[in-house]
Scaffold this motif. Sequence first.
Motif, PDB file in Angstrom:
ATOM      1  N   PRO A 174      -7.491 -23.414  14.253  1.00 43.15           N
ATOM      2  CA  PRO A 174      -6.692 -24.314  13.441  1.00 43.15           C
ATOM      3  C   PRO A 174      -5.619 -25.000  14.284  1.00 43.15           C
ATOM      4  O   PRO A 174      -5.268 -24.520  15.365  1.00 43.15           O
ATOM      5  CB  PRO A 174      -6.048 -23.379  12.407  1.00 43.15           C
ATOM      6  N   LYS A 175      -5.118 -26.101  13.770  1.00 41.87           N
ATOM      7  CA  LYS A 175      -3.998 -26.775  14.424  1.00 41.87           C
ATOM      8  C   LYS A 175      -2.702 -26.034  14.114  1.00 41.87           C
ATOM      9  O   LYS A 175      -1.802 -25.992  14.937  1.00 41.87           O
ATOM     10  CB  LYS A 175      -3.883 -28.238  13.970  1.00 41.87           C
ATOM     11  N   THR A 176      -2.603 -25.461  12.899  1.00 39.72           N
ATOM     12  CA  THR A 176      -1.430 -24.648  12.546  1.00 39.72           C
ATOM     13  C   THR A 176      -1.896 -23.381  11.832  1.00 39.72           C
ATOM     14  O   THR A 176      -2.891 -23.382  11.101  1.00 39.72           O
ATOM     15  CB  THR A 176      -0.450 -25.392  11.613  1.00 39.72           C
ATOM     16  N   LEU A 177      -1.164 -22.311  12.069  1.00 38.39           N
ATOM     17  CA  LEU A 177      -1.382 -21.037  11.401  1.00 38.39           C
ATOM     18  C   LEU A 177      -0.012 -20.573  10.925  1.00 38.39           C
ATOM     19  O   LEU A 177       0.871 -20.330  11.744  1.00 38.39           O
ATOM     20  CB  LEU A 177      -1.999 -20.025  12.363  1.00 38.39           C
ATOM     21  N   THR A 178       0.157 -20.508   9.601  1.00 41.48           N
ATOM     22  CA  THR A 178       1.463 -20.208   9.020  1.00 41.48           C
ATOM     23  C   THR A 178       1.384 -18.941   8.174  1.00 41.48           C
ATOM     24  O   THR A 178       0.477 -18.793   7.345  1.00 41.48           O
ATOM     25  CB  THR A 178       1.948 -21.379   8.145  1.00 41.48           C
ATOM     26  N   PHE A 179       2.327 -18.051   8.408  1.00 44.03           N
ATOM     27  CA  PHE A 179       2.428 -16.807   7.646  1.00 44.03           C
ATOM     28  C   PHE A 179       3.588 -16.946   6.668  1.00 44.03           C
ATOM     29  O   PHE A 179       4.710 -17.242   7.071  1.00 44.03           O
ATOM     30  CB  PHE A 179       2.689 -15.622   8.574  1.00 44.03           C
ATOM     31  N   LYS A 180       3.293 -16.737   5.388  1.00 42.94           N
ATOM     32  CA  LYS A 180       4.309 -16.836   4.344  1.00 42.94           C
ATOM     33  C   LYS A 180       4.430 -15.482   3.660  1.00 42.94           C
ATOM     34  O   LYS A 180       3.646 -15.152   2.766  1.00 42.94           O
ATOM     35  CB  LYS A 180       3.943 -17.916   3.331  1.00 42.94           C
ATOM     36  N   ASN A 181       5.379 -14.688   4.141  1.00 41.09           N
ATOM     37  CA  ASN A 181       5.608 -13.343   3.627  1.00 41.09           C
ATOM     38  C   ASN A 181       4.300 -12.548   3.562  1.00 41.09           C
ATOM     39  O   ASN A 181       4.014 -11.860   2.583  1.00 41.09           O
ATOM     40  CB  ASN A 181       6.299 -13.370   2.263  1.00 41.09           C
ATOM     41  N   ALA A 182       3.497 -12.653   4.628  1.00 42.31           N
ATOM     42  CA  ALA A 182       2.231 -11.925   4.721  1.00 42.31           C
ATOM     43  C   ALA A 182       2.564 -10.471   5.010  1.00 42.31           C
ATOM     44  O   ALA A 182       2.915 -10.110   6.128  1.00 42.31           O
ATOM     45  CB  ALA A 182       1.361 -12.530   5.817  1.00 42.31           C
ATOM     46  N   SER A 183       2.482  -9.630   3.979  1.00 39.04           N
ATOM     47  CA  SER A 183       2.954  -8.250   4.068  1.00 39.04           C
ATOM     48  C   SER A 183       1.812  -7.247   4.099  1.00 39.04           C
ATOM     49  O   SER A 183       0.827  -7.378   3.369  1.00 39.04           O
ATOM     50  CB  SER A 183       3.867  -7.927   2.887  1.00 39.04           C
ATOM     51  N   LEU A 184       1.984  -6.237   4.952  1.00 41.52           N
ATOM     52  CA  LEU A 184       1.022  -5.150   5.107  1.00 41.52           C
ATOM     53  C   LEU A 184       1.754  -3.818   4.999  1.00 41.52           C
ATOM     54  O   LEU A 184       2.899  -3.697   5.437  1.00 41.52           O
ATOM     55  CB  LEU A 184       0.342  -5.229   6.478  1.00 41.52           C
ATOM     56  N   ARG A 185       1.073  -2.817   4.457  1.00 41.23           N
ATOM     57  CA  ARG A 185       1.643  -1.475   4.362  1.00 41.23           C
ATOM     58  C   ARG A 185       0.943  -0.582   5.385  1.00 41.23           C
ATOM     59  O   ARG A 185      -0.277  -0.518   5.429  1.00 41.23           O
ATOM     60  CB  ARG A 185       1.454  -0.895   2.970  1.00 41.23           C
ATOM     61  N   GLN A 186       1.738   0.090   6.209  1.00 39.90           N
ATOM     62  CA  GLN A 186       1.188   1.001   7.205  1.00 39.90           C
ATOM     63  C   GLN A 186       0.964   2.364   6.564  1.00 39.90           C
ATOM     64  O   GLN A 186       1.799   2.860   5.816  1.00 39.90           O
ATOM     65  CB  GLN A 186       2.147   1.145   8.385  1.00 39.90           C
ATOM     66  N   GLY A 187      -0.171   2.942   6.860  1.00 42.41           N
ATOM     67  CA  GLY A 187      -0.496   4.265   6.353  1.00 42.41           C
ATOM     68  C   GLY A 187      -1.448   4.954   7.302  1.00 42.41           C
ATOM     69  O   GLY A 187      -1.566   4.571   8.461  1.00 42.41           O
ATOM     70  N   LYS A 188      -2.113   5.974   6.804  1.00 39.88           N
ATOM     71  CA  LYS A 188      -3.105   6.698   7.609  1.00 39.88           C
ATOM     72  C   LYS A 188      -4.433   6.667   6.876  1.00 39.88           C
ATOM     73  O   LYS A 188      -4.496   6.827   5.661  1.00 39.88           O
ATOM     74  CB  LYS A 188      -2.662   8.134   7.835  1.00 39.88           C
ATOM     75  N   ASP A 242      -8.402   8.132   6.252  1.00 41.32           N
ATOM     76  CA  ASP A 242      -8.903   9.482   5.994  1.00 41.32           C
ATOM     77  C   ASP A 242      -9.078  10.303   7.266  1.00 41.32           C
ATOM     78  O   ASP A 242      -8.948  11.520   7.247  1.00 41.32           O
ATOM     79  CB  ASP A 242     -10.233   9.418   5.235  1.00 41.32           C
ATOM     80  N   ASP A 243      -9.375   9.623   8.380  1.00 44.46           N
ATOM     81  CA  ASP A 243      -9.567  10.347   9.637  1.00 44.46           C
ATOM     82  C   ASP A 243      -8.278  10.473  10.452  1.00 44.46           C
ATOM     83  O   ASP A 243      -8.305  10.862  11.611  1.00 44.46           O
ATOM     84  CB  ASP A 243     -10.670   9.703  10.468  1.00 44.46           C
ATOM     85  N   GLY A 244      -7.132  10.132   9.845  1.00 41.78           N
ATOM     86  CA  GLY A 244      -5.838  10.308  10.493  1.00 41.78           C
ATOM     87  C   GLY A 244      -5.383   9.149  11.358  1.00 41.78           C
ATOM     88  O   GLY A 244      -4.323   9.210  11.971  1.00 41.78           O
ATOM     89  N   GLN A 245      -6.162   8.087  11.423  1.00 47.09           N
ATOM     90  CA  GLN A 245      -5.804   6.920  12.219  1.00 47.09           C
ATOM     91  C   GLN A 245      -4.799   6.048  11.462  1.00 47.09           C
ATOM     92  O   GLN A 245      -4.798   6.025  10.238  1.00 47.09           O
ATOM     93  CB  GLN A 245      -7.051   6.085  12.543  1.00 47.09           C
ATOM     94  N   VAL A 246      -3.958   5.335  12.216  1.00 48.23           N
ATOM     95  CA  VAL A 246      -3.020   4.401  11.596  1.00 48.23           C
ATOM     96  C   VAL A 246      -3.816   3.252  11.003  1.00 48.23           C
ATOM     97  O   VAL A 246      -4.730   2.722  11.645  1.00 48.23           O
ATOM     98  CB  VAL A 246      -1.993   3.869  12.622  1.00 48.23           C
ATOM     99  N   SER A 247      -3.489   2.890   9.765  1.00 44.81           N
ATOM    100  CA  SER A 247      -4.179   1.779   9.113  1.00 44.81           C
ATOM    101  C   SER A 247      -3.150   0.891   8.426  1.00 44.81           C
ATOM    102  O   SER A 247      -2.017   1.303   8.176  1.00 44.81           O
ATOM    103  CB  SER A 247      -5.186   2.300   8.093  1.00 44.81           C
ATOM    104  N   PHE A 248      -3.564  -0.346   8.147  1.00 45.42           N
ATOM    105  CA  PHE A 248      -2.709  -1.302   7.460  1.00 45.42           C
ATOM    106  C   PHE A 248      -3.473  -1.858   6.271  1.00 45.42           C
ATOM    107  O   PHE A 248      -4.637  -2.231   6.404  1.00 45.42           O
ATOM    108  CB  PHE A 248      -2.299  -2.448   8.398  1.00 45.42           C
ATOM    109  N   SER A 249      -2.815  -1.913   5.117  1.00 41.60           N
ATOM    110  CA  SER A 249      -3.444  -2.491   3.943  1.00 41.60           C
ATOM    111  C   SER A 249      -2.600  -3.662   3.443  1.00 41.60           C
ATOM    112  O   SER A 249      -1.373  -3.594   3.442  1.00 41.60           O
ATOM    113  CB  SER A 249      -3.621  -1.443   2.842  1.00 41.60           C
ATOM    114  N   PRO A 250      -3.258  -4.749   3.024  1.00 40.87           N
ATOM    115  CA  PRO A 250      -2.546  -5.929   2.552  1.00 40.87           C
ATOM    116  C   PRO A 250      -1.723  -5.634   1.301  1.00 40.87           C
ATOM    117  O   PRO A 250      -2.138  -4.854   0.439  1.00 40.87           O
ATOM    118  CB  PRO A 250      -3.663  -6.913   2.223  1.00 40.87           C
TER     119      PRO A 250
END
Length: 177
Positions: free
Chosen positions: A130-144, A146-154
């Motif tokens: 893209p010519k522009t990529l804009t994030f507008k309060n694009a929020s993710l929650r950090q968690g774990k 099932d296998d204990g790895q760090v994960s992010f959910s929208p």
Amino acid sequence: MKIQSRLTRAALAAAALSLLALASCAKDVGDRELAQAYSFYLNAPTTLTKVLATSNTENFVAESLSNPDGSYTRKTEINQADKTSKITATFRDYHPASAKTVSIDGEVVMTSLGAVFSLNGSLTYKGMLPKTLTFKNASLRQGKSDDGQVSFSPVKGTVVADRRVLTVDEFFTEILK
């Protein structure tokens, strides 16, 4: 005189119709292009080798780093008292190592409050879509996962690539899978 005026109006109308037809043929940015643009942003920190400034107190840590030519800088601020952080990524004619014909300008600020991270800001790309990529309060929650790895959910927010508007769920789970 009337004939010339009519010809001028007809020429203007034809030009306007041509522009509308051309604009209607423009395609939205594809998923692969979006993933590539985001990967340039995501992988830029690997180029950080130069320490610009550091500050460390009992409750506050700050650090500024840049790549060798200064085209990418990252400022990190961590407030340990209220468990918040802010990372500001600034690009000025930055060329990713894997795509020297691409340049990136702009700024993205990532803030966190506990386990929720929010992206805000805009990047402009030359040499690719893209010519522009804009994030507008694009929020993710950090968690774990099932296998204990760090994960992010929208959580919420939008990502805009040129004129294509995506929810964070679409962007982070479908496009960046």
